[in-house]
Design a protein around this motif. Structure first.
Motif, short mmCIF file in Angstrom:
data_model
loop_
_atom_site.label_atom_id
_atom_site.label_comp_id
_atom_site.label_asym_id
_atom_site.label_seq_id
_atom_site.Cartn_x
_atom_site.Cartn_y
_atom_site.Cartn_z
N HIS A 46 85.40 120.36 61.08
CA HIS A 46 86.61 120.89 60.45
C HIS A 46 87.81 120.70 61.38
O HIS A 46 88.87 120.24 60.95
CB HIS A 46 86.39 122.38 60.13
CG HIS A 46 87.52 123.01 59.39
ND1 HIS A 46 87.51 124.33 58.99
CD2 HIS A 46 88.72 122.52 58.98
CE1 HIS A 46 88.64 124.61 58.37
NE2 HIS A 46 89.40 123.53 58.36
N GLY A 47 87.63 121.04 62.65
CA GLY A 47 88.74 120.93 63.60
C GLY A 47 89.21 119.49 63.77
O GLY A 47 90.41 119.20 63.75
N ILE A 48 88.26 118.57 63.95
CA ILE A 48 88.62 117.16 64.11
C ILE A 48 89.25 116.62 62.83
O ILE A 48 90.18 115.81 62.87
CB ILE A 48 87.37 116.35 64.50
CG1 ILE A 48 86.99 116.62 65.96
CG2 ILE A 48 87.59 114.86 64.28
CD1 ILE A 48 88.04 116.20 66.99
N SER A 49 88.78 117.09 61.67
CA SER A 49 89.36 116.63 60.40
C SER A 49 90.80 117.07 60.26
O SER A 49 91.63 116.34 59.70
CB SER A 49 88.52 117.17 59.22
OG SER A 49 87.23 116.60 59.22
N GLU A 50 91.13 118.27 60.77
CA GLU A 50 92.53 118.72 60.73
C GLU A 50 93.40 117.78 61.57
O GLU A 50 94.51 117.40 61.16
CB GLU A 50 92.63 120.15 61.28
CG GLU A 50 91.95 121.22 60.44
CD GLU A 50 92.79 121.66 59.25
OE1 GLU A 50 93.93 121.19 59.10
OE2 GLU A 50 92.29 122.49 58.46
N ILE A 51 92.89 117.38 62.73
CA ILE A 51 93.66 116.49 63.61
C ILE A 51 93.76 115.09 63.02
O ILE A 51 94.85 114.50 62.95
CB ILE A 51 93.01 116.46 65.01
CG1 ILE A 51 93.18 117.83 65.68
CG2 ILE A 51 93.63 115.36 65.87
CD1 ILE A 51 92.42 117.99 66.99
N MET A 52 92.63 114.55 62.58
CA MET A 52 92.64 113.21 61.99
C MET A 52 93.41 113.19 60.67
O MET A 52 94.03 112.19 60.30
CB MET A 52 91.22 112.71 61.78
CG MET A 52 90.38 112.60 63.05
SD MET A 52 91.10 111.51 64.31
CE MET A 52 90.82 109.90 63.56
N GLY A 53 93.39 114.33 59.97
CA GLY A 53 94.10 114.43 58.69
C GLY A 53 95.60 114.41 58.84
O GLY A 53 96.33 114.14 57.87
#
Length: 320
Positions: A46-53
C-alpha cells in the motif's frame, strides 16, 4: 516439547480472543508470524503504491491546462507521497523485530519482490487520464481503504483514517476535472471516453481476483481471519460498480463492456472478467510504464542518499 507447543497455542488463542473482542493490536504486542507477515506484505505494498501512484500524475504537473490545475495536481502528488511515507513508517515498526529496515523495503521494490498496484504501471497520456485517476482510481482506493478502517492492527487503522480523509478530496479533484471536460467540447468528452476505455480493465483488476484459489493465494482468507478487512475482493468490486457505473452513464459516457448489467435476481453486477493472466504480468513489472517508473524511483532514491546519510548522522550526534 509438548509444554512448548501448548504455550504457543495458548498465546495464539489469547491473541485471537483479543481480535474477536475488537481490541487493537499495537506494534509492541506479541503477534503470530502469519499476522505480522500478512501485515508487512499488505502495508508495504500500500505504501509503495501511494508513492508509485504519484508518478503518473506528477507527469501532468507541468502540462496541466491552467495554473489552478497545476497547483491542484501538485498538491495531490504531495499528499500521495506523504501517504506513502506514513505507511512505510508503519511498516518499519513491523519489520524491525526481523532485523530489517526501510532500505530493505526499497530494495525489495527494485528487485521485484515488492509489488505495487496494477493501475500505476499504466500510461496516462491525456489530461482525461489525469482526471480519471483522481475520480475512479482514487474512488476505488477509497472503497478498499474504508473497508479496513476498523482493521485489527491499530497503527494501520489510524493511518488509514487520515489517508481516507485526504483521498476524498483527491476524488473530488479528479471528478472536477472530469465534469469540466464532460461539459466542454465534443473532443474533450471524447477524451474522457477514451480514458475510460483504456482504464476500465485496470480498474476491475484494482480489487484483485475474486477467487483467491484461481491465483494460488489465500491472502483474502487470512486478512478476513484476522479482521484486517471485512469484505472480499469481489464484494469491493461490486461496491465500486454500484457507486460509479451510474455516475459514468449520467455523463453520457459508456462502459466498454456490452455484457455489463445489474442482475435484479442475483442482486449483483454481471460483467466481463478482465484478463487475469495479464494482471499477473503487470504486477510482475511487465506493464506499459513499469520499468520507466521503477527507474525513476531508483534514480531518485540513489540521488537522495546523501540526505538520508545527513539525517542519520545528525540523529547519531544528538544521541551522543
Amino acid at each position: 516439547m509438548n509444554h512448548s507447543i501448548n504455550k504457543d497455542e495458548e498465546k495464539i488463542l489469547s491473541f485471537m480472543a483479543r481480535i474477536e473482542a475488537g481490541e487493537k493490536i499495537e506494534a509492541d504486542d506479541w503477534m503470530p508470524d502469519e499476522y505480522r507477515n500478512v501485515l508487512i506484505k499488505l502495508i508495504s505494498m500500500h505504501g509503495i503504491s501511494e508513492i508509485m501512484g504519484a508518478l503518473p500524475e506528477k507527469e501532468w504537473v507541468p502540462k496541466a491546462p491552467s495554473l489552478k490545475r497545476k497547483l491542484g495536481i501538485m498538491a495531490k502528488v504531495q499528499d500521495e507521497m506523504g501517504h506513502g511515507q506514513l505507511l512505510l513508517r508503519v511498516t518499519e515498526d513491523l519489520i524491525k523485530p526481523l532485523g530489517k529496515t526501510r532500505e530493505d523495503i526499497m530494495e525489495d521494490l527494485f528487485s521485484g519482490d515488492l509489488k505495487f498496484h496494477n493501475v500505476f504501471h499504466m500510461e496516462a497520456p491525456t489530461w482525461g487520464d489525469a482526471g480519471l485517476i483522481g475520480w475512479l482510481v482514487d474512488g476505488a482506493a477509497i472503497i478498499t481503504q474504508t473497508n479496513m478502517l476498523s482493521a485489527s492492527y491499530g497503527p494501520y487503522a489510524r493511518a488509514l483514517k487520515r489517508i481516507c480523509a485526504e483521498e476524498v478530496f483527491h476524488a473530488q479533484h479528479g471528478e472536477a476535472i472530469i465534469l469540466a471536460l464532460a461539459e466542454g467540447t465534443e473532443a474533450q468528452k471524447a477524451m474522457i471516453q477514451d480514458s475510460i476505455n483504456r482504464w476500465w480493465e485496470s480498474l476491475l483488476m484494482f480489487f484483485g481476483p475474486g477467487d483467491a484459489k484461481a491465483v494460488g493465494t489465500s491472502k483474502q482468507d487470512i486478512t478476513a481471519k484476522y479482521k484486517i478487512r471485512s469484505k472480499s475482493n469481489e464484494e469491493l468490486r461490486q461496491d465500486f460498480f454500484t457507486k460509479y457505473v451510474p455516475r459514468i452513464l449520467s455523463l453520457g459516457l459508456t462502459i466498454p463492456d456490452l455484457t455489463m448489467h445489474f442482475d435484479d435476481q442475483k442482486k449483483e453486477w454481471i460483467y466481463r472478467q478482465p484478463d487475469w493472466n495479464r494482471f499477473k504480468e503487470i504486477v510482475r513489472n511487465k506493464g506499459p510504464k513499469s520499468q520507466e517508473r521503477l527507474r525513476l524511483r531508483k534514480l531518485s532514491y540513489e540521488n537522495n542518499e546523501w540526505v538520508r546519510s545527513a539525517l542519520s548522522s545528525g540523529s547519531e550526534n544528538e544521541a551522543g
